[in-house]
Design an enzyme around this catalytic site. Structure first.
Site, PDB file in Angstrom:
ATOM      1  N   LYS A 197       0.853  -1.203   0.000  1.00 42.04           N
ATOM      2  CA  LYS A 197       0.000   0.000   0.000  1.00 42.04           C
ATOM      3  C   LYS A 197       0.886   1.248   0.000  1.00 42.04           C
ATOM      4  O   LYS A 197       1.944   1.261   0.636  1.00 42.04           O
ATOM      5  CB  LYS A 197      -0.922  -0.019   1.227  1.00 42.04           C
TER       6      LYS A 197
ATOM      7  N   SER B  76      -9.656   2.103   2.856  1.00 42.63           N
ATOM      8  CA  SER B  76      -8.764   2.815   1.969  1.00 42.63           C
ATOM      9  C   SER B  76      -7.763   1.909   1.242  1.00 42.63           C
ATOM     10  O   SER B  76      -7.083   2.366   0.327  1.00 42.63           O
ATOM     11  CB  SER B  76      -7.977   3.873   2.754  1.00 42.63           C
TER      12      SER B  76
ATOM     13  N   SER C  99      -9.986  -0.328   7.126  1.00 43.07           N
ATOM     14  CA  SER C  99      -9.456  -0.118   5.774  1.00 43.07           C
ATOM     15  C   SER C  99      -8.829  -1.343   5.127  1.00 43.07           C
ATOM     16  O   SER C  99      -8.497  -1.311   3.937  1.00 43.07           O
ATOM     17  CB  SER C  99      -8.439   1.031   5.774  1.00 43.07           C
TER      18      SER C  99
END
Length: 484
Positions: free
Chosen positions: A65, A140, A164
């Site tokens: 990420k 996210s 997330s």
């Protein structure tokens, strides 16, 4: 053989036999990442750099990420304010991955600074859900979840501040694990909410989640919140049965407005767990209704403090043609942050301001303690708690961007675990009539990841894994029936 479609533990067996090489796996993924560009799940990807790395590292490839620091690699949190930023060091989880010989493939898209539940606030543009390109993948960590679901990644790392990892895992039909706060080092994770953030795996199945968790866990002297406790051998422990385990089903998670198909899938999953020998009973977590309000006071307060460092002096973007230092700060932050980041900075600054601190932030911390106590009381009687991961399946792109409050409610079932600091996992538990994945969440005691992985693994073994053939067949394979 399409190597990109195999799980990590399946690939490890083939590697150990000498049937394939790690270069074969990297090449398989490179081809798919390029074919799946329309998903916009992967950012900062360089084919030549991946092949160069594969000369020195012989392990499995992994995507990261974009809020986890990789030395000398673009790490932007999908924000314009960090445009061009290359950290001078590796995050601890990256060091651990490199020690295990992992090949770093590149970064995955995310909501700006992890502010969002849909991966629509990224400076790189919206990521799309591979099950339905008109819908969001969740957020996210939507890029990581979409990449794994579309077989562009064997596995990936995400971060979870209020759900997330688990929320996008549920909406993309993959496995997402948020470890206990302190289990995995946060050193090198660009902070959103420092008392809430955790790095965790997004994988194709539970065994891979156990394997990756084992690699990245462990005490880190560079992180003062890292806990010095032993790391169990998760992959071997998850194979025990679940006969006689007591599972709590909190009534507060079956709220008005929950999608009927999500509710039905949950009820079916509970029956399946009972058929495996678990004892499921209704329980109450009475302070659950305050979780969203508490979260958005605590998280935004911490975010406003953490993001104060991005002022155009040390990192990334610096606005030009400023008349003074103060003017440069203002212009940089105005140009660099997106709308959602600005909204959360303003909310957090207000909650921490003189005259409002006691009324909002301090009160929120007191209620947070009550939410944590609810779980502690429940775990005196139950081995784990089972809930839906999300109240609805993936919604359409743009459907909730004009109404932030509605968007914030997307994480209503995952937020409490972050406030309490306990581990949680989301696994696929069925599909809607429109072939959209639904997630089942299992929450456990602090540092008892073994238990939730074990329950998830047992459930997974009696259900078919959701897979799709992006590009070949727009309909998911699971349209033939999810349950075995």
């Amino acid at each position: 053989m399409e190597l990109n479609k195999l799980t990590a533990h399946e690939l490890i067996k083939l590697l150990n036999k000498g049937d394939i090489s790690h270069i074969d796996i990297c090449n398989s993924l490179i081809d798919v990442v390029q074919k799946n560009k329309k998903l916009n799940a992967v950012v900062n990807f360089d084919k030549e750099k991946v092949l160069e790395r594969a000369k020195t590292h012989k392990g499995l490839p992994i995507f990261i990420k974009d809020n986890i620091c990789v030395k000398d690699e673009l790490t932007t949190c999908s924000s314009n304010i960090l445009k061009g930023f290359k950290p001078p060091y590796d995050a601890t989880v990256i060091e651990k991955l490199l020690q295990s010989d992992a090949v770093l493939m590149g970064k995955t898209n995310m909501d700006e600074f992890a502010f969002g539940s849909s991966t629509e606030t990224s400076c790189y543009g919206t990521t799309r859900n591979p099950w339905d390109m008109e819908r969001i993948p969740g957020g996210s960590s939507g890029g990581s979840a979409a990449a794994v679901a579309a077989d562009s990644a064997i596995w990936a790392l995400g971060s979870d501040t209020g759900g997330s990892i688990r929320q996008p895992a549920a909406l993309c039909g993959v496995v997402g694990l948020k470890p206990t706060y302190g289990r995995v080092s946060r050193y090198g994770l660009i902070a959103f909410g420092s008392s809430l953030d955790q790095i965790g795996p997004l994988t194709k199945d539970v065994e891979d989640a156990a394997l990756l968790l084992k690699i990245i866990s462990g005490h880190d002297p560079m992180d003062s919140t890292s806990v010095d406790t032993s790391v169990p051998d998760y992959p071997s422990l998850i194979k025990k049965d679940i006969k006689g385990l007591k599972l709590g089903i909190p009534k507060e998670y079956f709220i008005k407005g929950i999608d009927p198909e999500v509710k039905k899938s949950m009820q079916d999953a509970i029956k399946k767990l009972e058929s495996l020998g678990a004892i499921c009973e209704d329980i109450s977590l009475p302070h659950t209704e305050y979780a969203v309000a508490v979260y958005y006071v605590v998280a935004t307060a911490e975010a406003s403090s953490n993001l104060a460092r991005f002022d155009g002096v040390q990192y990334g973007l610096r606005a030009s043609q400023a008349k003074s230092v103060i003017d440069m700060h203002k212009k940089t932050r105005a140009q660099g942050f997106g709308d959602e980041a600005k909204r959360r900075i303003i909310l957090g600054t207000f909650a921490l301001s003189s005259g409002y601190y006691d009324a909002y932030y301090l009160r929120a911390l007191k209620v947070r303690t009550l939410i944590k106590k609810d779980f502690e009381d429940a775990f005196k009687k139950y081995d784990a708690i089972v809930t839906p991961t999300t109240p609805t399946p993936a919604f359409k792109i743009g459907e909730k961007t004009a109404d932030p409050l509605t968007m914030y409610l997307s994480d209503i079932f995952t937020i409490s675990a972050n406030l309490a600091g306990i581990p949680g996992i989301s696994i696929p538990c069925g599909f809607t009539k429109n072939k959209l994945p639904i997630g089942l969440q299992i929450l456990g005691k602090a540092f008892d990841e073994e238990m939730i992985l074990r329950i998830a693994h047992n459930y997974e073994q009696v259900t078919k894994k959701p897979r799709l053939d992006l590009g070949k067949n727009k309909k998911p394979r699971s349209s033939l029936g999810f349950f075995g």
